[in-house]
Write a protein that holds these residues in place. Structure first.
Motif, PDB file in Angstrom:
ATOM      1  N   ASP A 104       0.608  -1.181  -0.075  1.00 57.70           N
ATOM      2  CA  ASP A 104      -0.095  -0.016  -0.057  1.00 57.70           C
ATOM      3  C   ASP A 104       0.921   1.262  -0.047  1.00 57.70           C
ATOM      4  OD1 ASP A 104      -2.397  -1.452  -0.040  1.00 57.70           O
ATOM      5  OD2 ASP A 104      -2.649  -1.389   2.087  1.00 57.70           O
ATOM      6  N   PRO A 105       1.837   1.370   0.838  1.00 56.32           N
ATOM      7  CA  PRO A 105       2.736   2.683   0.773  1.00 56.32           C
ATOM      8  C   PRO A 105       3.311   2.815  -0.541  1.00 56.32           C
ATOM      9  CG  PRO A 105       3.254   1.244   2.592  1.00 56.32           C
ATOM     10  CD  PRO A 105       2.284   0.498   1.984  1.00 56.32           C
ATOM     11  N   LEU A 106       3.427   1.817  -1.376  1.00 59.12           N
ATOM     12  CA  LEU A 106       4.201   2.215  -2.725  1.00 59.12           C
ATOM     13  C   LEU A 106       3.219   3.089  -3.459  1.00 59.12           C
ATOM     14  CD1 LEU A 106       5.714  -1.479  -3.571  1.00 59.12           C
ATOM     15  CD2 LEU A 106       6.696   0.578  -2.288  1.00 59.12           C
ATOM     16  N   ASN A 107       1.807   2.755  -3.210  1.00 60.12           N
ATOM     17  CA  ASN A 107       0.632   3.741  -3.975  1.00 60.12           C
ATOM     18  C   ASN A 107       0.584   4.884  -3.420  1.00 60.12           C
ATOM     19  OD1 ASN A 107       0.477   1.542  -6.033  1.00 60.12           O
ATOM     20  ND2 ASN A 107      -0.748   0.518  -4.538  1.00 60.12           N
ATOM     21  N   ASN A 108       0.587   4.922  -2.076  1.00 60.54           N
ATOM     22  CA  ASN A 108       0.426   6.371  -1.477  1.00 60.54           C
ATOM     23  C   ASN A 108       1.624   7.097  -1.620  1.00 60.54           C
ATOM     24  OD1 ASN A 108      -2.112   5.026  -0.975  1.00 60.54           O
ATOM     25  ND2 ASN A 108      -1.398   4.246   0.936  1.00 60.54           N
ATOM     26  N   LEU A 109       2.877   6.809  -1.520  1.00 58.07           N
ATOM     27  CA  LEU A 109       3.949   7.749  -1.346  1.00 58.07           C
ATOM     28  C   LEU A 109       4.511   8.106  -2.542  1.00 58.07           C
ATOM     29  CD1 LEU A 109       5.734   5.981   1.717  1.00 58.07           C
ATOM     30  CD2 LEU A 109       4.330   8.072   1.764  1.00 58.07           C
ATOM     31  N   LYS A 110       5.201   9.124  -2.712  1.00 58.97           N
ATOM     32  CA  LYS A 110       6.236   9.684  -3.981  1.00 58.97           C
ATOM     33  C   LYS A 110       7.634   9.340  -3.485  1.00 58.97           C
ATOM     34  CE  LYS A 110       2.813  11.617  -6.098  1.00 58.97           C
ATOM     35  NZ  LYS A 110       2.284  11.041  -7.412  1.00 58.97           N
ATOM     36  N   VAL A 111       8.427   9.403  -4.513  1.00 61.61           N
ATOM     37  CA  VAL A 111       9.938   9.041  -4.450  1.00 61.61           C
ATOM     38  C   VAL A 111      10.260  10.078  -3.489  1.00 61.61           C
ATOM     39  CG1 VAL A 111      12.061   9.114  -5.547  1.00 61.61           C
ATOM     40  CG2 VAL A 111      10.192   7.783  -6.611  1.00 61.61           C
ATOM     41  N   ARG A 112       9.845  11.458  -3.466  1.00 62.54           N
ATOM     42  CA  ARG A 112      10.377  12.476  -2.639  1.00 62.54           C
ATOM     43  C   ARG A 112      10.172  12.088  -1.415  1.00 62.54           C
ATOM     44  NH1 ARG A 112       6.135  15.301  -4.866  1.00 62.54           N
ATOM     45  NH2 ARG A 112       7.267  16.345  -6.452  1.00 62.54           N
ATOM     46  N   ASP A 113       9.258  11.745  -1.029  1.00 60.37           N
ATOM     47  CA  ASP A 113       8.879  11.157   0.535  1.00 60.37           C
ATOM     48  C   ASP A 113       9.837  10.108   1.233  1.00 60.37           C
ATOM     49  OD1 ASP A 113       6.385  12.695   0.098  1.00 60.37           O
ATOM     50  OD2 ASP A 113       5.435  10.845  -0.628  1.00 60.37           O
ATOM     51  N   VAL A 114      10.727   9.524   0.360  1.00 61.00           N
ATOM     52  CA  VAL A 114      11.343   8.646   0.920  1.00 61.00           C
ATOM     53  C   VAL A 114      12.901   8.705   0.786  1.00 61.00           C
ATOM     54  CG1 VAL A 114      12.069   6.003   0.668  1.00 61.00           C
ATOM     55  CG2 VAL A 114       9.606   6.934   0.731  1.00 61.00           C
ATOM     56  N   MET A 115      13.496   9.394  -0.242  1.00 58.03           N
ATOM     57  CA  MET A 115      14.717   9.684  -1.120  1.00 58.03           C
ATOM     58  C   MET A 115      15.482  10.154  -0.057  1.00 58.03           C
ATOM     59  SD  MET A 115      14.237  12.824  -3.686  1.00 58.03           S
ATOM     60  CE  MET A 115      14.108  14.577  -3.081  1.00 58.03           C
ATOM     61  N   GLN A 116      16.874  10.017  -0.126  1.00 57.52           N
ATOM     62  CA  GLN A 116      17.996  10.574   0.593  1.00 57.52           C
ATOM     63  C   GLN A 116      18.302  11.976  -0.049  1.00 57.52           C
ATOM     64  OE1 GLN A 116      21.433   8.272   0.361  1.00 57.52           O
ATOM     65  NE2 GLN A 116      22.887   9.867   1.012  1.00 57.52           N
ATOM     66  N   ARG A 117      18.298  13.001   0.701  1.00 55.41           N
ATOM     67  CA  ARG A 117      18.521  14.166   0.261  1.00 55.41           C
ATOM     68  C   ARG A 117      19.875  14.818   0.348  1.00 55.41           C
ATOM     69  NH1 ARG A 117      13.489  16.621  -0.571  1.00 55.41           N
ATOM     70  NH2 ARG A 117      11.551  15.367   0.091  1.00 55.41           N
ATOM     71  N   ASP A 118      20.338  14.292   1.599  1.00 52.65           N
ATOM     72  CA  ASP A 118      21.910  14.831   1.758  1.00 52.65           C
ATOM     73  C   ASP A 118      23.086  13.921   1.215  1.00 52.65           C
ATOM     74  OD1 ASP A 118      24.330  16.197   2.862  1.00 52.65           O
ATOM     75  OD2 ASP A 118      23.784  15.232   4.806  1.00 52.65           O
ATOM     76  N   PHE A 119      23.438  14.330  -0.039  1.00 55.99           N
ATOM     77  CA  PHE A 119      24.576  13.506  -0.819  1.00 55.99           C
ATOM     78  C   PHE A 119      25.441  14.333  -1.468  1.00 55.99           C
ATOM     79  CE2 PHE A 119      20.983  14.391  -3.242  1.00 55.99           C
ATOM     80  CZ  PHE A 119      21.243  14.466  -4.438  1.00 55.99           C
ATOM     81  N   PRO A 120      26.735  13.813  -1.755  1.00 57.22           N
ATOM     82  CA  PRO A 120      27.494  14.578  -2.315  1.00 57.22           C
ATOM     83  C   PRO A 120      27.260  14.547  -3.946  1.00 57.22           C
ATOM     84  CG  PRO A 120      28.623  12.706  -1.603  1.00 57.22           C
ATOM     85  CD  PRO A 120      27.284  12.506  -1.035  1.00 57.22           C
ATOM     86  N   LYS A 121      27.576  15.388  -4.549  1.00 58.31           N
ATOM     87  CA  LYS A 121      27.600  15.582  -5.970  1.00 58.31           C
ATOM     88  C   LYS A 121      28.718  16.570  -6.472  1.00 58.31           C
ATOM     89  CE  LYS A 121      23.773  18.873  -5.893  1.00 58.31           C
ATOM     90  NZ  LYS A 121      22.236  18.990  -6.083  1.00 58.31           N
TER      91      LYS A 121
END
Length: 170
Positions: A79-96
């Motif tokens: 169910d969470p796979l349908n209710n959440l967006k990638v932005r809700d779960v992704m790692q935001r702090d990372f080097p680029k």
């Protein structure tokens, strides 16, 4: 500081470091989480970049991040796979990195703790990935071709050279 002769040989290979964005699996931040789950499952990578609508890297996502959201107290739920967006779960702090602005030494230091680094242009647009694997291939090139390009003369004799000198002068 990287030795100038080593840096020169690595720079000979640095053009091949970048895996272009066109060859990289990614998801967009507004994709449903099930889409990221399918992509990660099919490409068999442990982590992929997350882009926004302007093709800027805004995060990274892993299969573990997704499955963590699927775990409920007694069972696994999709169910969470349908209710959440990638932005809700992704790692935001990372080097680029930006190839123009990031030194080879900085790239190497970042790759110690990261299997890959997203590469962006001056506007933050995703250009591809720099991988630890490509750096290791460059070091392999240096190890196997250094003597074809340079002659190394030790600044200080090694212990074995000193012992040899003592033994041969007696």
């Amino acid at each position: 500081m990287i030795s100038p002769s080593i840096q020169h040989l690595i720079e000979e290979k640095s053009g091949s470091f970048l895996i272009p964005a066109s060859r990289i699996a990614f998801v967009q931040d507004d994709n449903p989480l099930y889409h990221a789950f399918l992509i990660l499952t099919k490409v068999k990578y442990s982590k992929i970049p997350v882009l926004d609508k302007n093709r800027r890297v805004v995060g990274l996502i892993t299969l573990a991040m997704i499955t963590d959201k699927m775990l409920e107290t007694d069972e696994i739920s999709i169910d969470p796979l349908n209710n959440l967006k990638v932005r809700d779960v992704m790692q935001r702090d990372f080097p680029k990195i930006n190839f123009v602005e990031t030194t080879l030494e900085r790239q190497l230091h970042l790759l110690i703790d990261n299997p890959f680094l997203p590469v962006v242009d001056s506007k933050g647009v995703f250009q591809g990935l720099l991988t630890r694997r490509e750096w290791i291939k460059a070091f392999n090139y240096v190890f196997h071709t250094y003597d074809e390009h340079y002659m190394a003369i030790p600044k200080k004799p090694s212990k074995s050279q000193l012992i040899n000198k003592i033994v041969t002068t007696k």
